[in-house]
Write a protein that holds these residues in place. Structure first.
Motif, PDB file in Angstrom:
ATOM      1  N   CYS A  98       1.892   6.066  48.542  1.00  0.00           N
ATOM      2  CA  CYS A  98       2.888   6.837  48.396  1.00  0.00           C
ATOM      3  C   CYS A  98       2.664   7.642  46.868  1.00  0.00           C
ATOM      4  O   CYS A  98       3.243   8.812  46.684  1.00  0.00           O
ATOM      5  CB  CYS A  98       4.238   5.924  48.449  1.00  0.00           C
ATOM      6  SG  CYS A  98       4.711   5.124  49.912  1.00  0.00           S
ATOM      7  N   GLU A  99       2.633   6.647  46.046  1.00  0.00           N
ATOM      8  CA  GLU A  99       2.562   7.189  44.655  1.00  0.00           C
ATOM      9  C   GLU A  99       1.031   7.678  44.087  1.00  0.00           C
ATOM     10  O   GLU A  99       1.084   8.147  43.180  1.00  0.00           O
ATOM     11  CB  GLU A  99       2.924   6.187  43.619  1.00  0.00           C
ATOM     12  CG  GLU A  99       4.506   5.922  43.791  1.00  0.00           C
ATOM     13  CD  GLU A  99       5.460   7.429  43.650  1.00  0.00           C
ATOM     14  OE1 GLU A  99       5.191   7.854  42.576  1.00  0.00           O
ATOM     15  OE2 GLU A  99       6.194   7.437  44.306  1.00  0.00           O
ATOM     16  N   VAL A 100       0.010   7.408  45.010  1.00  0.00           N
ATOM     17  CA  VAL A 100      -1.192   7.738  44.606  1.00  0.00           C
ATOM     18  C   VAL A 100      -1.913   7.153  43.309  1.00  0.00           C
ATOM     19  O   VAL A 100      -1.997   7.806  42.340  1.00  0.00           O
ATOM     20  CB  VAL A 100      -1.412   9.391  44.781  1.00  0.00           C
ATOM     21  CG1 VAL A 100      -3.208   9.687  44.783  1.00  0.00           C
ATOM     22  CG2 VAL A 100      -0.689  10.221  45.755  1.00  0.00           C
ATOM     23  N   ARG A 113       3.872   2.275  38.958  1.00  0.00           N
ATOM     24  CA  ARG A 113       4.361   2.937  39.942  1.00  0.00           C
ATOM     25  C   ARG A 113       3.760   2.449  41.332  1.00  0.00           C
ATOM     26  O   ARG A 113       4.233   2.791  42.296  1.00  0.00           O
ATOM     27  CB  ARG A 113       4.233   4.505  40.118  1.00  0.00           C
ATOM     28  CG  ARG A 113       4.462   5.143  38.705  1.00  0.00           C
ATOM     29  CD  ARG A 113       4.318   6.622  38.836  1.00  0.00           C
ATOM     30  NE  ARG A 113       5.276   6.974  39.838  1.00  0.00           N
ATOM     31  CZ  ARG A 113       6.786   7.419  39.428  1.00  0.00           C
ATOM     32  NH1 ARG A 113       7.000   7.272  38.078  1.00  0.00           N
ATOM     33  NH2 ARG A 113       7.755   7.716  40.439  1.00  0.00           N
ATOM     34  N   GLY A 159       7.152   3.957  45.727  1.00  0.00           N
ATOM     35  CA  GLY A 159       7.363   5.335  46.505  1.00  0.00           C
ATOM     36  C   GLY A 159       8.249   5.084  47.981  1.00  0.00           C
ATOM     37  O   GLY A 159       9.016   3.971  48.019  1.00  0.00           O
ATOM     38  N   ARG A 169      11.358   2.696  31.399  1.00  0.00           N
ATOM     39  CA  ARG A 169      10.635   1.585  31.759  1.00  0.00           C
ATOM     40  C   ARG A 169       9.653   1.469  30.633  1.00  0.00           C
ATOM     41  O   ARG A 169       8.855   0.641  30.322  1.00  0.00           O
ATOM     42  CB  ARG A 169      10.101   1.680  33.137  1.00  0.00           C
ATOM     43  CG  ARG A 169      11.009   1.669  34.321  1.00  0.00           C
ATOM     44  CD  ARG A 169      10.280   1.425  35.786  1.00  0.00           C
ATOM     45  NE  ARG A 169       9.294   2.365  35.881  1.00  0.00           N
ATOM     46  CZ  ARG A 169       9.569   3.580  36.320  1.00  0.00           C
ATOM     47  NH1 ARG A 169      10.755   4.163  36.867  1.00  0.00           N
ATOM     48  NH2 ARG A 169       8.398   4.470  36.565  1.00  0.00           N
ATOM     49  N   PRO A 211       9.810  12.313  46.183  1.00  0.00           N
ATOM     50  CA  PRO A 211       9.402  13.300  45.338  1.00  0.00           C
ATOM     51  C   PRO A 211       9.073  14.942  45.834  1.00  0.00           C
ATOM     52  O   PRO A 211       8.796  14.642  47.134  1.00  0.00           O
ATOM     53  CB  PRO A 211       7.716  13.211  44.858  1.00  0.00           C
ATOM     54  CG  PRO A 211       7.261  12.242  45.999  1.00  0.00           C
ATOM     55  CD  PRO A 211       8.558  11.554  46.382  1.00  0.00           C
ATOM     56  N   ARG A 238       6.298  13.922  38.258  1.00  0.00           N
ATOM     57  CA  ARG A 238       5.862  13.420  39.556  1.00  0.00           C
ATOM     58  C   ARG A 238       6.467  13.982  40.691  1.00  0.00           C
ATOM     59  O   ARG A 238       6.114  14.205  41.696  1.00  0.00           O
ATOM     60  CB  ARG A 238       5.955  11.761  39.446  1.00  0.00           C
ATOM     61  CG  ARG A 238       6.183  11.046  40.783  1.00  0.00           C
ATOM     62  CD  ARG A 238       4.518  11.144  41.549  1.00  0.00           C
ATOM     63  NE  ARG A 238       4.597  10.325  42.663  1.00  0.00           N
ATOM     64  CZ  ARG A 238       3.971  10.917  43.689  1.00  0.00           C
ATOM     65  NH1 ARG A 238       3.164  11.713  43.783  1.00  0.00           N
ATOM     66  NH2 ARG A 238       4.280  10.423  44.884  1.00  0.00           N
ATOM     67  N   ASN A 296       9.874  13.455  41.838  1.00  0.00           N
ATOM     68  CA  ASN A 296      11.290  12.584  42.115  1.00  0.00           C
ATOM     69  C   ASN A 296      12.494  13.293  41.261  1.00  0.00           C
ATOM     70  O   ASN A 296      12.211  13.552  40.219  1.00  0.00           O
ATOM     71  CB  ASN A 296      11.058  11.118  41.894  1.00  0.00           C
ATOM     72  CG  ASN A 296       9.798  10.234  42.300  1.00  0.00           C
ATOM     73  OD1 ASN A 296       8.700  10.676  41.776  1.00  0.00           O
ATOM     74  ND2 ASN A 296       9.771   9.637  43.564  1.00  0.00           N
ATOM     75  N   ILE A 320      15.039   6.933  47.827  1.00  0.00           N
ATOM     76  CA  ILE A 320      13.981   5.712  48.248  1.00  0.00           C
ATOM     77  C   ILE A 320      14.340   4.675  47.463  1.00  0.00           C
ATOM     78  O   ILE A 320      14.001   3.697  47.940  1.00  0.00           O
ATOM     79  CB  ILE A 320      12.703   6.410  48.039  1.00  0.00           C
ATOM     80  CG1 ILE A 320      12.314   6.627  46.493  1.00  0.00           C
ATOM     81  CG2 ILE A 320      12.238   7.638  48.860  1.00  0.00           C
ATOM     82  CD1 ILE A 320      10.737   6.921  46.436  1.00  0.00           C
ATOM     83  N   ARG A 321      15.162   4.663  46.505  1.00  0.00           N
ATOM     84  CA  ARG A 321      15.398   3.523  45.799  1.00  0.00           C
ATOM     85  C   ARG A 321      16.441   3.532  44.886  1.00  0.00           C
ATOM     86  O   ARG A 321      16.729   4.535  44.230  1.00  0.00           O
ATOM     87  CB  ARG A 321      14.240   3.034  44.817  1.00  0.00           C
ATOM     88  CG  ARG A 321      14.300   1.818  44.339  1.00  0.00           C
ATOM     89  CD  ARG A 321      12.847   1.442  43.709  1.00  0.00           C
ATOM     90  NE  ARG A 321      12.058   2.918  43.368  1.00  0.00           N
ATOM     91  CZ  ARG A 321      11.841   3.382  41.997  1.00  0.00           C
ATOM     92  NH1 ARG A 321      12.443   2.619  41.074  1.00  0.00           N
ATOM     93  NH2 ARG A 321      11.197   4.355  41.802  1.00  0.00           N
TER      94      ARG A 321
END
Lengths: 484, 380
Positions: free
Chosen positions: A383-385, A411, A415, B152, B233, B260, B262, B307-308
Motif C-alpha cells: 500500500c505504501e510502497v 509507514r 496504508g 510522528r 493517497p 505522499r 494522503n 483509511i485510519r
C-alpha cells in the motif's frame, strides 16, 4: 440520532459457517438476532454462493464439501424472517456497546446486548520480489474469482505458498479447466509426514486433502515441496510473466505464467475484536497474535464472543461447531437454559478439530525464516510502497523494535490494508533486525475503520434498515437506497 | 541503588522535553531525558501536525515566532527530514458566520505588529486561488510562512539530535517521585534508579499533575483526545493547511495534504482522554460529525475514503494556556505542560525558551500568561 427507538440487539457478525450456525442456535432459543455480513449472500468465504443468475451445481462449486455447503445455506435460508439481516454491510468501528455499520454510502449505528464476531480469515502473505505486479492475487482472491464469478485470475496460473488452501484452490482451478502452471509449496514434504498423528484427528479431511494432491498429479500439474520463492518476474506495465524459485534440492527453476495466487495458510480477521479491546495472546505455534477466548468462545470483554476462523484458524467444520457453541455460551450467560449434553458434544468435537488444525499448522508452517531474510529491494508494504531495506534502515536509525513504533516511522502497515497483508512479514523483519524474538516485535493495534470508509457517508436511523411491519412482528429489510 | 547525575533532568519526552534537551545541550549543560513510554508517542506524535501561528492569542506570537524560525531550519538542525512543508496556513469562515470576517481583519492588523503577516482573501478571489474550498466559504486569512509537519517524526528527531550532542535519553522509564534534597533534586524511577540534578524540567503533558502535585502545584488539568483521520493517497495538489474559524466546536475541522498524497483531517469534536491507560480512542460518532463538516469545507474530499483514525492523550487547562515557567515552590524546578491541544507549532520554541531560562535564569519571552501558580492563589 434516533437510535434510542431500537432496543439493544443480539448481533452476529458474519454469515459463514460460524455465523450461520450461531444464528440457527439463537433463533431456536427464541432470539431474533441481527446478522451483519459483508457479503451479498450467506455462506462466508468457504461456502460462498454464486450470484442468482449463475447455474453451477453445488458439487461443481464445493466439490467434496457440497453437502455441507447445501445444508448450511438451507439452514440459513430456512430461518429468513426470524432474524434481521443486513448483507453487504460492515461494522467499521464500535464503542462501548454501540456498533457503527456502513453499507454503500449509508451508515447506521445500533446498540448490542451481545455481539458474536465470526469475521473469518484471510490469507497470510509473504512478500517476494515482484508481488506488487498486476496478476498477483491471494489464494482467497483467486478462489472468489472462481466461485463467485466463474473466472480464473489468468490463463496460466502458478499457486505459491503453503497450507491446505494452496492445494484446494489449485485443484479447483484445474478442475474448472484453468491451466495450472505449477504448485509451489514452501513446506518440505517431511513436515506433512511428521504432522500425520495430529492430522489423523480428522481422517475425512486428511483423505480429501490427499485426494486434492492426487488430482493435481493426475492432471500432470507440477507440484514442488520445500521450495524457496525467489521472484515473480514481470514488469509494472505488463504484469506477471513467470515465477522463479529454488526447488527442494536447491536448483533454480522458473515457471511461466500470467498470474500468481499466493498464501501461507491463514490469519484471523481480528480488527473488530481488537477495536472491542479484547485481549490478545501470542501463539507460538502459528507465530500469530490471537484474541483470548475460553473453550466456548467468550472473549475477555463481557458480552463479546468470538467464533470461527476469526478467532483462530481451525477450519470450516470447527467454525460450525464454534459458532453454535458461542451461541449456547451467550444463551447461558443470559440465564437461558441450554442443553449441556449438546455443549459437551460440541466441545469435544471442537477439541478434535483443534488437534487437526495444530497438525495443519505443523504440516504447513509459516516460513518465517524466509520473511526474516527477504532481500532489501523487496516491497514489504504494498500500500505504501515501502521496501524491506527501507524498513531495516528505519529500524537501524530510530531503534524501533516494536511493530507500531516501526509503523509510525516507516509507514509499513499504514496504508489501505492497515497491515492485513504485510504485518506478519513486517514483524519477522523487525524481530530479525533487532535480534528480538517475534513476540517482542508485538502486533499492530487495529485502528478504525475496519475497511476504508467513504467520506460521503450519510447517516440513517436503524429504523430505516429495520423496517417493522404494521403488526410489528416481521421486520423486513428495506433495500439500501442506491447513490446516497 | 543506581545514581545518575546531570545538570538538568527532563521528565517527559514529548516535543517540549526533547527539544529542550537539544537546546540545553547546545548551551553546554548535561541533560538526562526520561520518558515513561517512547519519545513522542503520546500527544506530540498523534496531533494534526499544524505548524500554524495565526489564531493563537496575540501574546503567544513571540513564542510562536521563535518556534517558526526553528521550524524553518529544522532539517539542518535535526539532520533529518521531519516533512515540514511551508505550504501556508489558511483560516476560513463560512457565509453564515460573516461576523468572523471582522475578527479576522482585526487579528491580522494586530498580528502584523507582532511580526505575523496575514493576507485577507474574500469570495470570489479565495475560490479562484483555492478552488477546493466549498461554496459556504466566505473569506479567509492566509499565512504564507506557516505550514505543517509530520508529528510522528518530530520529537524522536529532536531526541536523536540531542543524543548526538551527548544527552542521555531513557525511554520506558516512569518517574514516581521528585524530591529536593539540599541543592539537588532526586528523581526516582519506578525501576529504582535515582537521577540527580540541580534543575528539573517537567514536560509530561496530560500527566503533568503526577509530579507537580508532589510540590503542591496541582493544576486544573483535564484530558482530551484529538479526532484525527487520514484518507487514502491521491495526487498531491493541496499545499496549505486549512482550517475553519468558528465559534461552534463541531464546525472546527481542518485538513492538510502530505506529499505522499494522503489527506489528514482533524477536529470537529474531542473525545475524553484517558491518561491512566495511556490510550485515548476516537469516538466513532466524532468521526461521523467530522466527515459531515469536512465536506462543507472542501466538498471534493467527499469522493475519498478514510483509511485510519487515531487519537492521543492531550492535557488541557481552563484558559487553554499551558503551565510554563519556574515553580513557585522549589528553585530549580520548571514546568512546561498542558498545551491544550495547541503545542505542536510552539513546541520547539518552548524547548528553546525553557533551555534559555534554565541555563541563563532569564528569557526574552514573557511567561506571565503561563505562570504555573495562576490557578492556585494560595501558593502564588
Amino acid at each position: 440520532m434516533a437510535a434510542a427507538a431500537v432496543e439493544p440487539r443480539v448481533v452476529v457478525v458474519g454469515a459463514g459457517p460460524a455465523g450461520s450456525r450461531c444464528v440457527e442456535a439463537l433463533v431456536k432459543a427464541g432470539i431474533r438476532p441481527l446478522v451483519i455480513d459483508e457479503s451479498a449472500r450467506s455462506g462466508g468465504q468457504i461456502y460462498r454462493r454464486q450470484p442468482d443468475n449463475f447455474t453451477r451445481s453445488a458439487e461443481q462449486l464445493y466439490g467434496s464439501e457440497a453437502a455441507k455447503a447445501t445444508r448450511l445455506h438451507k439452514s440459513f435460508d430456512g430461518l429468513q424472517g426470524r432474524f434481521d439481516y443486513w448483507p453487504e454491510s460492515l461494522i467499521w468501528n464500535l464503542a462501548g456497546n454501540r456498533i457503527f455499520v456502513v453499507r454503500g454510502a449509508q451508515q447506521c449505528s445500533v446498540e448490542f446486548s451481545s455481539l458474536v464476531i465470526c469475521s473469518g480469515a484471510t490469507d497470510r502473505l509473504l512478500p517476494v520480489p515482484g508481488w506488487n505486479y498486476s496478476g498477483c492475487y491471494s489464494l482467497g482472491g483467486a478462489q472468489i474469482a472462481l466461485k463467485a464469478q466463474a473466472c480464473a485470475i489468468g490463463a496460466e496460473v502458478v499457486f505459491m505458498g503453503t497450507g491446505p488452501l494452496l492445494y484446494l484452490v489449485a485443484a479447483q482451478y484445474a478442475k474448472a479447466g484453468a491451466r495450472v502452471a505449477g504448485v509451489l509449496d514452501t513446506s518440505p514434504f517431511y513436515r506433512r509426514v511428521a504432522a500425520l498423528p495430529d492430522l489423523l484427528a480428522n481422517p475425512r479431511a486428511l483423505y480429501h486433502g490427499l485426494g486434492l494432491t492426487a488430482s493435481l498429479y493426475l492432471k500432470g500439474v507440477p507440484v514442488y515441496s520445500g521450495v524457496e520463492p525467489l521472484a515473480i518476474e514481470g514488469d509494472a506495465a505488463a504484469g506477471v510473466s513467470a515465477v522463479r524459485f529454488r526447488d527442494g534440492r536447491g536448483r533454480e527453476k522458473q515457471l511461466h505464467c500470467d498470474a500468481v495466487a499466493m498464501g501461507y495458510h491463514l490469519r484471523p480477521e481480528t480488527q473488530l475484536a481488537d477495536l472491542a479491546r479484547c485481549q490478545f495472546d501470542f501463539d507460538a505455534s502459528t507465530r500469530q497474535w490471537l484474541p483470548r477466548i475460553d473453550r466456548d468462545g467468550r472473549s475477555t470483554v463481557a458480552d463479546i464472543y468470538l467464533a470461527g476462523d476469526g478467532a483462530r484458524i481451525r477450519g470450516a467444520d470447527a467454525a460450525e461447531a464454534s459458532g453454535e457453541l458461542a451461541a449456547l455460551a451467550l444463551l447461558a450467560d443470559r440465564g437461558q437454559a441450554v442443553d449441556s449434553q449438546r455443549v459437551a458434544r460440541l466441545q469435544q468435537q471442537l477439541g478434535q478439530l483443534e488437534r487437526f488444525a495444530r497438525g495443519l499448522a505443523k504440516a504447513f508452517p509459516w516460513p518465517h525464516q524466509l520473511a526474516a531474510q527477504l532481500a532489501d529491494a523487496t516491497v514489504l508494504c504494498r500500500c505504501e510502497v515501502v521496501t524491506v531495506g527501507e524498513m531495516r534502515s528505519t529500524i537501524a536509525l530510530t531503534g524501533a523494535s516494536e511493530a507500531n513504533r516501526a509503523k509510525a516511522f516507516s509507514r509499513v502497515g499504514m496504508g489501505r490494508c492497515q497491515g492485513r497483508y504485510c504485518a506478519n512479514a513486517g514483524a519477522e523483519v523487525i524481530a530479525a533486525a533487532t535480534d528480538g524474538d517475534i513476540c517482542s516485535a508485538g502486533r499492530l493495534r487495529a485502528q478504525a475503520p475496519v475497511k476504508p470508509l467513504p467520506l460521503a457517508l450519510v447517516e440513517v436511523a436503524p429504523e430505516d434498515w429495520l423496517e417493522v411491519s404494521a403488526e410489528g412482528v416481521d421486520p423486513v429489510l428495506k433495500p439500501a437506497e442506491a447513490g446516497l | 541503588m543506581k545514581q545518575i547525575a546531570s545538570d538538568v533532568v527532563i521528565v517527559g519526552g514529548g516535543i517540549m522535553g526533547s527539544s529542550a534537551a537539544l537546546f540545553l545541550r547546545q548551551r553546554g549543560l548535561s541533560v538526562t531525558l526520561l520518558e515513561r513510554d517512547l519519545i513522542g508517542q503520546h500527544a506530540s506524535g498523534t496531533n494534526f501536525g499544524n505548524v500554524r501561528r495565526q489564531g493563537r492569542p496575540l501574546y503567544q506570537l513571540p513564542l510562536a515566532n521563535r518556534a517558526s524560525a526553528i521550524w524553518r531550519r529544522a532539517k539542518e538542525l535535526l539532520d533529518t527530514d521531519v516533512e515540514y512543508i511551508q505550504g501556508g496556513h489558511m483560516r476560513v469562515c463560512y457565509r453564515d458566520r460573516s461576523e468572523m470576517v471582522e475578527r479576522m481583519e482585526s487579528y491580522a492588523r494586530d498580528a502584523k505588529e507582532l511580526g505575523l503577516e496575514l493576507e485577507l482573501l474574500s469570495a470570489p478571489a479565495i475560490h479562484k486561488r483555492f478552488p477546493f474550498l466549498g461554496p459556504e466559504v466566505l473569506a479567509g486569512s492566509y499565512s504564507a510562512l506557516d505550514g505543517h509537519a509530520n508529528p510522528r517524526l518530530v520529537s524522536p528527531a529532536f531526541a536523536r539530535a540531542a543524543q548526538r550532542l551527548g544527552a542521555r535519553i531513557e525511554e520506558n522509564t516512569r518517574i514516581i517521585l521528585v524530591e529536593k534534597v539540599g541543592e539537588d533534586f532526586q528523581v526516582l524511577s519506578e525501576a529504582g534508579t535515582v537521577y540527580t540534578a540541580p534543575n528539573v524540567l517537567i514536560t509530561t503533558g496530560a500527566w503533568g499533575n503526577e509530579l507537580a502535585s508532589q510540590f503542591r502545584e496541582t493544576a486544573p488539568l483535564t484530558s482530551f483526545g484529538p479526532n484525527m483521520s487520514v484518507t487514502e493517497p491521491v495526487p498531491y495538489c493541496i499545499k496549505p493547511s486549512v482550517g475553519v474559524f468558528t465559534t461552534e466546536e463541531k464546525e472546527t475541522v481542518y485538513f492538510r495534504q502530505i506529499e505522499r498524497g494522503n489527506v489528514i483531517i482533524g477536529g470537529s469534536t474531542r473525545a475524553p482522554g484517558f491518561p491512566n491507560t495511556c490510550r485515548t480512542h476516537v469516538r466513532p460518532q466524532n468521526t461521523l460529525s467530522q466527515l459531515q463538516q469536512i465536506r462543507r469545507l472542501a466538498p471534493g474530499l467527499g469522493q475519498l475514503r478514510l483509511i485510519r483514525v487515531w487519537s492521543g492523550t492531550e492535557g488541557y487547562l481552563p484558559d487553554w494556556q499551558p503551565i510554563m515557567g519556574p515553580s513557585a515552590v522549589a528553585a530549580g524546578l520548571y514546568y512546561a505542560f498542558g498545551f491544550s491541544g495547541a503545542g505542536f507549532q510552539i513546541g520547539p520554541g518552548v524547548g528553546e525558551t525553557m533551555a534559555e531560562l534554565i541555563a541563563s535564569g532569564q528569557t526574552s519571552i514573557d511567561l506571565e500568561p503561563y505562570r504555573p501558580s495562576r490557578f492556585s492563589p494560595e501558593v502564588g
